[in-house]
Design a protein around this motif. Structure first.
Motif, short mmCIF file in Angstrom:
data_model
loop_
_atom_site.label_atom_id
_atom_site.label_comp_id
_atom_site.label_asym_id
_atom_site.label_seq_id
_atom_site.Cartn_x
_atom_site.Cartn_y
_atom_site.Cartn_z
N ALA A 80 0.82 -1.21 0.00
CA ALA A 80 0.00 0.00 0.00
C ALA A 80 0.86 1.26 0.00
O ALA A 80 0.55 2.22 -0.71
N PHE A 81 1.94 1.27 0.78
CA PHE A 81 2.81 2.44 0.81
C PHE A 81 3.45 2.68 -0.56
O PHE A 81 3.55 3.82 -1.00
N VAL A 82 3.84 1.62 -1.24
CA VAL A 82 4.43 1.79 -2.58
C VAL A 82 3.39 2.36 -3.53
O VAL A 82 3.62 3.33 -4.25
N ARG A 83 2.20 1.75 -3.53
CA ARG A 83 1.13 2.17 -4.45
C ARG A 83 0.70 3.61 -4.18
O ARG A 83 0.60 4.42 -5.10
N ILE A 84 0.47 3.94 -2.93
CA ILE A 84 0.01 5.29 -2.59
C ILE A 84 1.15 6.29 -2.76
O ILE A 84 0.93 7.42 -3.21
N ILE A 97 0.78 16.23 1.26
CA ILE A 97 1.73 15.31 1.89
C ILE A 97 3.07 15.46 1.18
O ILE A 97 3.21 15.11 0.02
N ASP A 98 4.06 15.97 1.90
CA ASP A 98 5.38 16.09 1.29
C ASP A 98 6.18 14.80 1.55
O ASP A 98 5.76 13.94 2.33
N GLN A 99 7.31 14.68 0.92
CA GLN A 99 8.14 13.47 1.03
C GLN A 99 8.56 13.19 2.47
O GLN A 99 8.58 12.04 2.91
N ALA A 100 8.88 14.23 3.22
CA ALA A 100 9.31 14.03 4.61
C ALA A 100 8.17 13.45 5.45
O ALA A 100 8.37 12.52 6.24
N ALA A 101 6.96 13.98 5.27
CA ALA A 101 5.81 13.45 6.02
C ALA A 101 5.53 12.02 5.61
O ALA A 101 5.20 11.17 6.44
N TRP A 102 5.67 11.74 4.32
CA TRP A 102 5.44 10.38 3.82
C TRP A 102 6.45 9.40 4.43
O TRP A 102 6.09 8.31 4.86
N ARG A 104 7.98 9.73 7.29
CA ARG A 104 7.62 9.56 8.70
C ARG A 104 6.49 8.56 8.86
O ARG A 104 6.49 7.75 9.78
N ALA A 105 5.51 8.61 7.96
CA ALA A 105 4.38 7.67 8.02
C ALA A 105 4.88 6.24 7.85
O ALA A 105 4.47 5.33 8.58
N ILE A 106 5.78 6.03 6.90
CA ILE A 106 6.33 4.70 6.67
C ILE A 106 7.12 4.24 7.89
O ILE A 106 6.97 3.11 8.37
N THR A 107 7.96 5.12 8.43
CA THR A 107 8.76 4.77 9.61
C THR A 107 7.86 4.46 10.80
O THR A 107 8.07 3.47 11.50
N ASN A 108 6.85 5.30 11.03
CA ASN A 108 5.95 5.07 12.16
C ASN A 108 5.19 3.76 12.00
O ASN A 108 4.98 3.04 12.97
N SER A 109 4.78 3.44 10.81
CA SER A 109 4.07 2.18 10.57
C SER A 109 5.00 1.00 10.83
O SER A 109 4.61 0.02 11.46
#
Length: 115
Positions: A80-84, A97-102, A104-109
């Motif tokens: 899902a992270f790759v697709r989105i 959603i900028d790259q830095a926020a994205w 962080r979302a991946i890291t938090n997940s």
């Protein structure tokens, strides 16, 4: 079908999935609560979609999995992270959603999955 029923029941506390009223694995059938159609995503203002998807994901992530739950959704999250993530180049998505926020979302997940 049994996994679908299980997932719906696990995520029921989020209030964002229909309730399973009855299920019969042998018959391959389940009865869900009625869900009244609302506005389809295609008909919504594009600027509100990222926020609404974020609210849905936050609600689903707020539900703790059952103790000793054997299913691991890590692969689905990765997919899902790759697709989105590919959609970040779309102006309506990239504006919210900028790259830095994205990242962080991946890291938090990933951190939550490791717990």
């Amino acid at each position: 079908m049994a996994k679908q029923v299980e997932m719906l029941r696990v995520f029921a506390p989020s209030g964002r999935v229909p309730a399973v009223l009855s299920a019969d694995a042998e018959a391959g059938a389940m009865v869900l609560e009625e869900v009244r159609p609302g506005t389809e995503a295609e008909d919504m203002p594009q600027t509100s979609l990222p926020e609404q998807w974020g609210e849905l994901l936050a609600a689903l992530h707020s539900v703790a999995p059952p103790v000793r739950w054997p299913l691991n959704l890590r692969g689905r999250f990765d997919e899902a992270f790759v697709r989105i993530g590919r959609r970040l180049s779309e102006p309506a998505i990239g504006a919210r959603i900028d790259q830095a926020a994205w990242q962080r979302a991946i890291t938090n997940s990933s951190t939550r999955q490791a717990r």
